[in-house]
Design a protein around this motif. Structure first.
Motif, PDB file in Angstrom:
ATOM      1  N   ARG A   1       7.127  -5.098   3.918  1.00 59.18           N
ATOM      2  CA  ARG A   1       5.497  -4.954   3.385  1.00 59.18           C
ATOM      3  C   ARG A   1       4.889  -3.692   4.297  1.00 59.18           C
ATOM      4  N   LYS A   2       5.306  -3.392   5.281  1.00 61.99           N
ATOM      5  CA  LYS A   2       4.918  -3.216   6.236  1.00 61.99           C
ATOM      6  C   LYS A   2       5.417  -1.811   6.190  1.00 61.99           C
ATOM      7  N   ALA A   3       6.751  -1.506   6.062  1.00 65.22           N
ATOM      8  CA  ALA A   3       7.614   0.329   5.400  1.00 65.22           C
ATOM      9  C   ALA A   3       6.690   0.526   4.324  1.00 65.22           C
ATOM     10  N   ILE A   4       6.834  -0.276   3.334  1.00 63.44           N
ATOM     11  CA  ILE A   4       6.234   0.010   2.168  1.00 63.44           C
ATOM     12  C   ILE A   4       4.491   0.958   2.199  1.00 63.44           C
ATOM     13  N   GLY A   5       4.040  -0.231   3.460  1.00 62.70           N
ATOM     14  CA  GLY A   5       2.545   0.175   3.203  1.00 62.70           C
ATOM     15  C   GLY A   5       2.527   1.285   3.818  1.00 62.70           C
ATOM     16  N   SER A   6       3.142   1.329   4.953  1.00 68.50           N
ATOM     17  CA  SER A   6       3.619   3.045   6.019  1.00 68.50           C
ATOM     18  C   SER A   6       3.686   4.295   4.626  1.00 68.50           C
ATOM     19  N   ALA A   7       5.179   4.580   3.983  1.00 68.91           N
ATOM     20  CA  ALA A   7       5.738   4.595   2.975  1.00 68.91           C
ATOM     21  C   ALA A   7       4.393   5.662   1.873  1.00 68.91           C
ATOM     22  N   LEU A   8       3.222   4.978   1.433  1.00 64.34           N
ATOM     23  CA  LEU A   8       2.602   4.740   0.487  1.00 64.34           C
ATOM     24  C   LEU A   8       1.417   5.746   0.893  1.00 64.34           C
ATOM     25  N   THR A   9       0.959   5.589   2.517  1.00 61.10           N
ATOM     26  CA  THR A   9       0.308   6.178   3.153  1.00 61.10           C
ATOM     27  C   THR A   9       0.711   7.749   3.624  1.00 61.10           C
ATOM     28  N   THR A  10       1.925   8.474   3.638  1.00 62.52           N
ATOM     29  CA  THR A  10       2.610   9.020   3.998  1.00 62.52           C
ATOM     30  C   THR A  10       3.181   9.604   2.686  1.00 62.52           C
ATOM     31  N   VAL A  11       3.728   9.855   1.397  1.00 57.29           N
ATOM     32  CA  VAL A  11       4.619  10.074   0.611  1.00 57.29           C
ATOM     33  C   VAL A  11       3.212  11.233  -0.148  1.00 57.29           C
TER      34      VAL A  11
END
Length: 701
Positions: A158-168
């Protein structure tokens, strides 16, 4: 060192996988990989439920105080506790636990627990609930649960996916105009909704993939597949094959087709003539044919394949015909040999069970080019098989073979042609014809076979009588045996199909060995035979030849007779435990009868109680004999896996779309793919880069 301690020392030397390595196991490398890693389901952690409102079978989140806990030793060591709130109590239980969990459950401590509620004699309980701190802020959205791997926690994902959603950079590959016309959500909005749905969103629409956010994801996936298959078709047309056009009239080889047709005791049907013309048109081109020949059981695919083979042989090219079982391959060999030998065409047999000397002779005939048609099993793709000039590959029951197996046979031809065509640097590859007696529903054909040309034999030859299908419960067994005895007395032959070879403790199914013994006694002096997969090829051939020659009245068999067996005098088929067979398999088995002039009957004997799926399958068999209709019902009931067989070889090409539900989306995606390929190649490339990384080359096999 003791044997017991060795594994511990070995395990201690094995380094723990890093978080990055665990992500790689799931194919997660770039930020886009993470945002396209979508949830399997959701947990509702947005509210606390009173214990009194809990209901068995539902996930619930509860807060309360531990009032007692203990370690129980019987029936096995386990930790139990009781949690109480203002409305009641619930029992908690851990079958395996750590000291830290035991310490958590000290009476007087308050916890928030989440799990599936179960009804037990003393009220409600949760087994292995998730435990967190009571009073912590509640989640504002449904909590996603993702596909994971050993040692990778949901929190890390969840942490990795949440981070990706904000940067991709999620630039939408579909323009606003296209989205508006098709009624599709913007991609970023769709992904945000799926990864972090608001608390007031109905979770059912997300779980069942009916929410507009899921519609957008499924459409993008289907569009990518249609674009990739179209690119695969284009790429194949760039490759080169030996043109096998009409032979110049007056040459000896030009009359091969006419001579075979003149020798047949039947004329081609209009459908056979049509698909033969389609195949021969493809063979005449300078790029390789990739055509699927499909037709119902008994529609006459074999003679069409034989005539296609003669076209290649007329150009002095070799033909390889591969079948999935030795029984079916041998039947093809016998039929082709009877047709081709009078024409002076050498037909060669190759199978793993051949004696060493015979195999050596076959290999030499193939290598020298003396063998014009080579019929066999997977032995055709083994090391040491070298063709002189392979121009056409025919694969029967293609869904029984994996992609790598079919490619291996084609590559035999690539190597041979490359070495035999002097003065050219082109890699000529053989034409390919695959055959299937399991018709492909239109939606499936558009989705997984859009890169192939498809020919359909949609009529049966004259003289094929419809098979009457009857349903009987297993308690009518003695009546059925009496009917078989009567059929034997009238000179008819019977198949009796069982799902198992020998008795199984796990499944209470009538087995072939016991049924054979029973029928030998009940039908005496009638002749009963037994054939199954554990017999050697020679033993199978002996039994099958006896049945073909009417030296046996009844053949007890497992599903080894499912495909290819042709005994016109067999007019009665008994399928025991029919509820255990797949719909396509039942249809294939039924197709073993009805091949002669006599009225044929297929009895589906079932054991009660029947599941809903089994009822639907048996009803379909009773209501229709149309293989295309049955294939569509099979797709609706079970999805594409059964019909695709091993084409995908374990790789799921559609992770999100469901062909049983999303047929309409397939049509729209196909139409949009055509438009984008014609007008916007840059968007096509971007869309494929996003959705098909690692899969495009696989699709093109």
């Amino acid at each position: 060192m003791s044997a017991r301690s060795a594994p511990k020392r070995q395990s201690a030397k094995t380094p723990a996988l890093s978080l990055e390595s665990k992500f790689l196991r799931l194919g997660l490398m770039s930020a886009e990989d993470f945002v396209l890693h979508l949830p399997l389901r959701y947990e509702d952690e947005t509210q606390i439920m009173p214990i009194a409102s809990a209901r068995p079978g539902l996930m619930s989140q509860i807060e309360g105080e531990v009032v007692r806990s203990e370690i129980v030793l019987k029936p096995r060591r386990q930790l139990t506790a009781v949690l109480r709130d203002e409305s009641g109590e619930i029992h908690l239980r851990w079958l395996t636990f750590y000291p830290s969990q035991q310490a958590q459950m000290t009476p007087g401590k308050r916890w928030r627990v989440r799990g599936e509620v179960r009804g037990v004699r003393h009220g409600f309980e949760m087994v292995h609930p998730k435990v967190s701190v009571a009073g912590a802020p509640l989640s504002m959205a449904l909590t996603p649960v993702y596909p994971t791997t050993d040692g990778l926690s949901q929190a890390s994902l969840r942490k990795a996916i949440g981070s990706a959603l904000t940067t991709v950079d999620l630039c939408d590959t579909l323009s606003h105009t296209i989205r508006s016309r098709l009624g599709l959500m913007e991609l970023r909005e769709a992904l945000q909704t799926i990864h972090s749905p608001p608390a007031d969103l109905d979770p059912t629409s997300l779980l069942e993939h009916t929410h507009p956010a899921w519609t957008r994801i499924k459409f993008d996936e289907l569009l990518a597949q249609q674009l990739s298959l179209a690119a695969a078709r284009d790429q194949r047309q760039v490759r080169r094959a030996r043109p096998l056009g009409p032979v110049v009239s007056g040459k000896q080889d030009a009359s091969l087709t006419e001579r075979l047709l003149a020798s047949l005791p039947f004329a081609l049907t209009a459908a056979q003539a049509r698909v033969l013309q389609e195949i021969e048109s493809d063979l005449g081109r300078s790029f390789p044919m990739y055509r699927l020949l499909q037709g119902d059981v008994g529609s006459g695919k074999t003679i069409v394949a034989a005539l296609a083979a003669l076209r290649a042989i007329s150009h002095n090219a070799q033909v390889a015909l591969m079948a999935p079982t030795e029984l079916l391959a041998e039947q093809h060999f016998n039929k082709m040999h009877s047709w081709f030998e009078p024409l002076g065409v050498k037909v060669c047999w190759l199978a793993g069970s051949m004696p060493v000397k015979a195999k050596r002779e076959s290999l030499e005939a193939i290598r020298s080019g003396e063998a014009k048609l080579v019929v066999g099993t997977q032995a055709l793709i083994q090391e040491g098989v070298e063709f002189c000039a392979l121009g056409l590959v025919i694969v029967d029951e293609q869904h029984r073979f994996g992609v790598s197996q079919r490619l291996s046979l084609s590559r035999k031809g690539e190597d041979a042609v490359r070495g035999s065509v002097a003065g050219t640097t082109l890699d000529l590859i053989p034409h390919q014809l695959t055959m299937s007696a399991t018709p492909i529903p239109r939606t499936l054909a558009m989705t997984f076979y859009a890169d192939l040309e498809v020919s359909s034999i949609d009529e049966l030859p004259p003289g094929r009588t419809p098979v009457v299908t009857k349903l009987f419960a297993s308690d009518r067994r003695m009546d059925i045996i009496a009917h078989v005895a009567q059929a034997c007395a009238e000179g008819q032959q019977t198949y009796w199909v069982c799902p198992l070879i020998e008795e199984s403790e796990a499944l209470d199914l009538q087995n072939a060995v016991d049924t054979y013994a029973e029928l030998v006694q009940a039908l005496s002096p009638r002749r009963v035979g037994l054939v199954h997969g554990r017999l050697t090829p020679a033993e199978k051939a002996l039994v099958m030849n006896s049945f073909r020659n009417a030296e046996l009245d009844v053949l007890v068999a497992t599903t080894v007779i499912e495909v290819g067996v042709d005994v016109p005098n067999a007019s009665l088929m008994i399928i025991e435990h029919a509820e255990r067979f797949g719909l396509a398999q039942l249809h294939q088995l039924r197709g073993r009868v009805g091949r002669g002039a006599k009225r044929s009957v297929c009895v589906l004997m079932y054991q009660t109680p029947l599941s809903m799926l089994a009822r639907q399958r048996l009803r379909a068999m009773y209501e229709t004999q149309d293989g295309f209709e049955i294939a569509q019902r099979d797709l609706d009931l079970r999805g594409p896996g059964e019909l695709l067989g091993s084409r995908q070889s374990g790789l799921t090409l559609l992770k999100f779309a469901d062909l049983a539900q999303d047929g309409g989306l397939v049509v729209v995606a196909r139409e949009q793919a055509i438009v984008l390929r014609e007008t916007d190649p840059q968007t096509v490339r971007k869309h494929l880069d996003r959705w098909m990384r690692g899969k495009e080359d696989y699709l093109r096999t």
